[in-house]
Design an enzyme around this catalytic site. Sequence first.
Site, short mmCIF file in Angstrom:
data_model
loop_
_atom_site.label_atom_id
_atom_site.label_comp_id
_atom_site.label_asym_id
_atom_site.label_seq_id
_atom_site.Cartn_x
_atom_site.Cartn_y
_atom_site.Cartn_z
N THR A 185 16.80 -13.15 -5.88
CA THR A 185 16.29 -11.81 -6.15
C THR A 185 17.47 -10.91 -6.51
O THR A 185 18.63 -11.25 -6.23
CB THR A 185 15.58 -11.21 -4.92
OG1 THR A 185 16.54 -11.06 -3.87
CG2 THR A 185 14.45 -12.09 -4.44
N GLU A 330 9.90 -13.78 -6.33
CA GLU A 330 9.13 -14.68 -5.47
C GLU A 330 7.77 -15.06 -6.05
O GLU A 330 7.11 -15.96 -5.57
CB GLU A 330 8.86 -14.02 -4.09
CG GLU A 330 10.10 -13.79 -3.24
CD GLU A 330 10.78 -12.46 -3.51
OE1 GLU A 330 10.71 -11.96 -4.66
OE2 GLU A 330 11.40 -11.91 -2.59
N LYS A 435 8.80 9.31 4.82
CA LYS A 435 7.90 9.52 5.97
C LYS A 435 8.11 10.93 6.49
O LYS A 435 9.07 11.23 7.18
CB LYS A 435 8.20 8.47 7.05
CG LYS A 435 7.89 7.08 6.52
CD LYS A 435 8.05 5.99 7.54
CE LYS A 435 7.65 4.66 6.91
NZ LYS A 435 8.73 3.71 6.73
N TRP A 440 2.86 9.79 4.86
CA TRP A 440 3.66 9.11 3.84
C TRP A 440 3.61 9.87 2.52
O TRP A 440 2.55 10.29 2.07
CB TRP A 440 3.13 7.71 3.60
CG TRP A 440 3.43 6.76 4.73
CD1 TRP A 440 4.09 7.03 5.89
CD2 TRP A 440 3.06 5.38 4.79
NE1 TRP A 440 4.16 5.92 6.66
CE2 TRP A 440 3.53 4.88 6.02
CE3 TRP A 440 2.39 4.51 3.92
CZ2 TRP A 440 3.35 3.55 6.41
CZ3 TRP A 440 2.20 3.19 4.31
CH2 TRP A 440 2.69 2.72 5.54
#
Length: 540
Positions: A185, A330, A435, A440
Amino acid sequence: MLSTMQDAPLSIATLLRYGSTVHGGAEVVTWTDFGAQRRSYAEIGRRCAALAHALRGLGVTGDQRVATFMWNNAEHLEAYLAVPSMGAVLHTLNIRLFPEQLVHVANRAEDHVIIVDPTLIPLLAPQLPQLTSVKHVIVTGDTTAGLEAPEGVQVHAYEALIADQPTEFHWPEIDERSAAAMCYTSGTTGDPKGVVYSHRSIWLHSMSVCMTDGMALRQGDNALAIVPQFHAMSWGLPYAAFMVGASLLMPDRFLQPEPLVRMIAEARPNFAAAVPTIWQGILHHLENHADDVSSMKTVVVGGSAVPPALMHALEEQHGITVLHAWGMTETSPLASVAHPPSSATGEEAWRYRYTQGRFPAGVEARLVDDTGAVVPSDGTSVGELEVRGPWIAGAYYGVDAPEKFDDGWLRTGDVGKITPDGFLTITDRSKDIVKSGGEWISSVELENLVMAHPDVLEAAVIGIPDPKWDERPLVAVVIRDGSDVTPTQLKEFMVGRVAGWQLPENWVRIAEVPKTSVGKFDKKRLRTQFYDGELCVEHV
Ligand code: ADP
């Protein structure tokens, strides 16, 4: 009861054989200092055989790793096809890793051979003495470009190495579940982690890329693969192109807007794939240059959220349709593509196209809340996205990462919602959510809103500590040259488009948003700059 069907393994060799014969006239065109260099797929087939013989000659056997340290070009395509087809494992090294990361991943993968582009020798050579498993370095081109290898390592010139080799190879029959290629990655939020693809997973993923509701790649297409071959397998384009006989246009190291646009004008691709920042750059360039990009019809954009303003600008100013797609290293990487349902038109179709797209049959998805409970895919409930399927990683290479898996599902680290008809909207990466007072705020939503202002070139949002609310958003904004728009005016522009309590009061004007090795907004670096006091924050 067993089926009566043949058990033919899905292998890269099948793709190589098919593409280089049935579609032998398709071409890979590599951009060079001297313009386009053409090579037919038939020729690629012969050169792949020669490369495989050469690698055998260097002692490559079994599933040994052959790494690449290269730009997107014809030789990289040859390695993509020849290495897995001979049973070895291709390891695409990210040329922009930090030196210590490069040493770590090459040693971990036990790379036996590295194929390197001469222009990248300065990045590789200093690390070579520490690459303990490497026995051979192959420099693409006619010479070894002056590379001096440490003791125990032999250096070869690619063309000389393959020159006198046979142009046919008896590709071995390989178990479709065996490793074909590996890739780390890009490490946007943490250390790079290795994923190993199988022949089977690459095959099935390639079919999904070519499906009409995937990238719809097909024979006769001329696909400009800007997304690097060292990043998430160039989104599967090289293998998919061989599967259907689409030609490839490879930009090599010419990745700035000016040469990319020239490439489009001269080589006339109709399809392309790249992260949003590349298209922002191209769009900006086209504002001041009248290059002909009329051949380009469809571009797949993903890797990070695509601002709707970018989609509209490309379509309305240049007739280029943006296909928004989502995926991860992935997930091979293509896992969803935003084709609106055929019944949707006008504004409704656009709303579908802004999403990260619809999952294909091969990707199952669900959302999970903080307690691990599955939340409904009702278009409003939000949770961490988990996926599973035949081209989704079930483990990482060489490390135990139980926290990344949940009962056979891959935990993506992305937070979002899914509609009952399977469209995904990513609101954020869990590490990037702001946050604020227990609620959120989506950094992506704020970024898209700020970037919808005509005087804004780029905007990245991070959460910064706040004594009252724990965290509040900080907008790092790049304002267009010549504009005198202020943060206060930008904030006013956002009024009514987002809940009042989400309106950001912290702003910083910067010259450019820092980018990761693959062109994503580098919020890790932005946070460090903030904590190091390098950003001059305005409170509005
Ligand atoms: P890294 O995690 O190091 O960036 P990848 O290149 O594999 O490595 O990135 C996968 C991640 O990129 C996804 O988990 C997601 O956060 C982000 N991403 C990919 N496509 C999109 C998209 N269309 N919209 C929003 N985020 C995306």
